[in-house]
Design an enzyme around this catalytic site. Structure first.
Site, PDB file in Angstrom:
ATOM      1  N   ASN A  10      50.535 -49.154 -21.030  1.00 49.96           N
ATOM      2  CA  ASN A  10      49.870 -49.282 -19.726  1.00 49.96           C
ATOM      3  C   ASN A  10      50.935 -49.077 -18.647  1.00 49.96           C
ATOM      4  OD1 ASN A  10      48.568 -50.075 -17.405  1.00 49.96           O
ATOM      5  ND2 ASN A  10      48.379 -52.240 -17.995  1.00 49.96           N
ATOM      6  N   LYS A  12      50.633 -48.891 -15.526  1.00 50.55           N
ATOM      7  CA  LYS A  12      50.314 -49.527 -14.241  1.00 50.55           C
ATOM      8  C   LYS A  12      50.528 -48.501 -13.120  1.00 50.55           C
ATOM      9  CE  LYS A  12      51.286 -53.831 -16.480  1.00 50.55           C
ATOM     10  NZ  LYS A  12      51.667 -55.215 -16.425  1.00 50.55           N
ATOM     11  N   HIS A  93      41.906 -55.922 -17.079  1.00 54.57           N
ATOM     12  CA  HIS A  93      43.322 -56.312 -17.155  1.00 54.57           C
ATOM     13  C   HIS A  93      43.556 -57.490 -16.214  1.00 54.57           C
ATOM     14  CE1 HIS A  93      47.650 -56.241 -16.570  1.00 54.57           C
ATOM     15  NE2 HIS A  93      47.708 -55.670 -17.768  1.00 54.57           N
ATOM     16  N   GLU A  95      45.741 -58.122 -14.111  1.00 56.36           N
ATOM     17  CA  GLU A  95      46.073 -57.750 -12.718  1.00 56.36           C
ATOM     18  C   GLU A  95      44.810 -57.374 -11.947  1.00 56.36           C
ATOM     19  OE1 GLU A  95      49.180 -54.987 -13.748  1.00 56.36           O
ATOM     20  OE2 GLU A  95      50.355 -56.689 -14.461  1.00 56.36           O
ATOM     21  N   GLU A 163      45.979 -60.876 -23.919  1.00 60.44           N
ATOM     22  CA  GLU A 163      47.164 -60.841 -23.066  1.00 60.44           C
ATOM     23  C   GLU A 163      47.263 -62.145 -22.275  1.00 60.44           C
ATOM     24  OE1 GLU A 163      48.541 -56.582 -22.247  1.00 60.44           O
ATOM     25  OE2 GLU A 163      47.034 -57.046 -20.757  1.00 60.44           O
ATOM     26  N   GLY A 169      54.732 -59.246 -18.103  1.00 64.94           N
ATOM     27  CA  GLY A 169      55.789 -58.857 -17.174  1.00 64.94           C
ATOM     28  C   GLY A 169      56.780 -59.965 -16.869  1.00 64.94           C
ATOM     29  N   SER A 207      54.946 -58.805 -22.628  1.00 64.85           N
ATOM     30  CA  SER A 207      56.386 -58.706 -22.859  1.00 64.85           C
ATOM     31  C   SER A 207      56.763 -58.221 -24.262  1.00 64.85           C
ATOM     32  CB  SER A 207      57.080 -60.036 -22.529  1.00 64.85           C
ATOM     33  OG  SER A 207      56.896 -60.343 -21.153  1.00 64.85           O
TER      34      SER A 207
END
Ligand code: PGA
Length: 252
Positions: A10, A12, A93, A95, A163, A169, A207
């Protein structure tokens, strides 16, 4: 279930189109001999058009709108994504959920649109640190899956990505036992919502890197990875794909 493990990157909001195309070419060249893994690239929308991938390499969008066309300024429909040759769409996701305030209802509409257009959704679920620390992980996964899968009869075209938000991240990876339990919980929840369904894959994301991939891919219930930061670098992404290939080869 006889599906190849998945290594999905991904990107992003990273990589301009030309940079993305040469990155994908380089990776495909370096991984020419990969047989037992499906590798997915999820660039920004601008990088999807004209991306040249051939199985076992595939492309994915990071988001979509659920309508096929209309007055939705700034949005991209699943049929447009399909037209670019993509096979997968990442939905929900963290985010999108946290920064852009996407609701479970939107996630569900997107998922249905992806399936109706003949593509495969990668549905992301996961708890925040507060939710984990207050013992709500299973409940959060249950809510996200129950609401995300409303109106779905079959899970066979869907991929779920677990996730944990606190691991994305941050350099913090969930412990193997936490991942195993969460994947088992997801399996049980989906199977209870969709009457025994078990023919779907569950990816881990948060991660993942070339140093921990070998350990993580061997956790029970992990069918592959959704990778952010480490998917942007040729060396680390190819190394993760090779690791998953090697572990898979030993199994067959
Ligand atoms: P990360 O991101 O690998 O950088 O933690 C994972 C993701 O957001 O899918």
């Amino acid at each position: 279930m006889n599906k190849k493990p998945i290594v999905a990157g991904n990107w992003k909001m990273n990589k301009h189109p030309k940079e993305g195309f040469s990155f994908v070419d380089e990776i495909q060249d370096l991984l020419l001999d990969i047989n037992h893994v499906s590798v997915i690239f999820a660039p920004p929308f601008t990088g999807l058009f004209e991306m040249n991938v051939n199985p076992p390499f595939y492309s994915a969008a990071q988001n979509c709108h659920w309508e096929n066309s209309g007055a939705f300024t700034g949005e991209i429909s699943v049929s447009m994504i399909k037209d670019c040759g993509a096979n997968y769409v990442i939905i929900g996701h963290s985010e999108r959920r946290h920064i852009f305030k996407e609701s479970d209802d939107w996630v569900n509409k997107k998922l249905i649109s992806v399936i109706n257009n003949g593509l495969n959704p990668i549905l992301c679920v996961g708890e925040t640190l507060d939710q984990r620390e207050s013992g709500q992980t299973d409940q959060v996964l249950h809510d996200q899956l129950e609401k995300g899968l409303v109106g779905i009869d079959s899970i066979k075209d869907c991929i779920i990505a677990y996730e944990p938000v606190w691991a994305i991240g941050t350099g913090l990876t969930a412990e193997n036992k936490q991942i195993e339990l969460a994947h088992k919980a997801i399996q049980d929840i989906v199977s209870s919502i969709l009457k025994g369904a078990n023919d779907f894959q569950i990816l881990y994301g948060g991660s993942v890197n070339s140093g921990n991939a070998e350990d993580l891919i061997q956790v029970s219930g992990v069918d592959g990875f959704l990778i952010g930061g480490a998917s942007l670098d040729v060396e680390s992404f190819t190394s993760i794909a090779r690791t998953v290939e090697m572990v898979q080869e030993k199994k067959i």
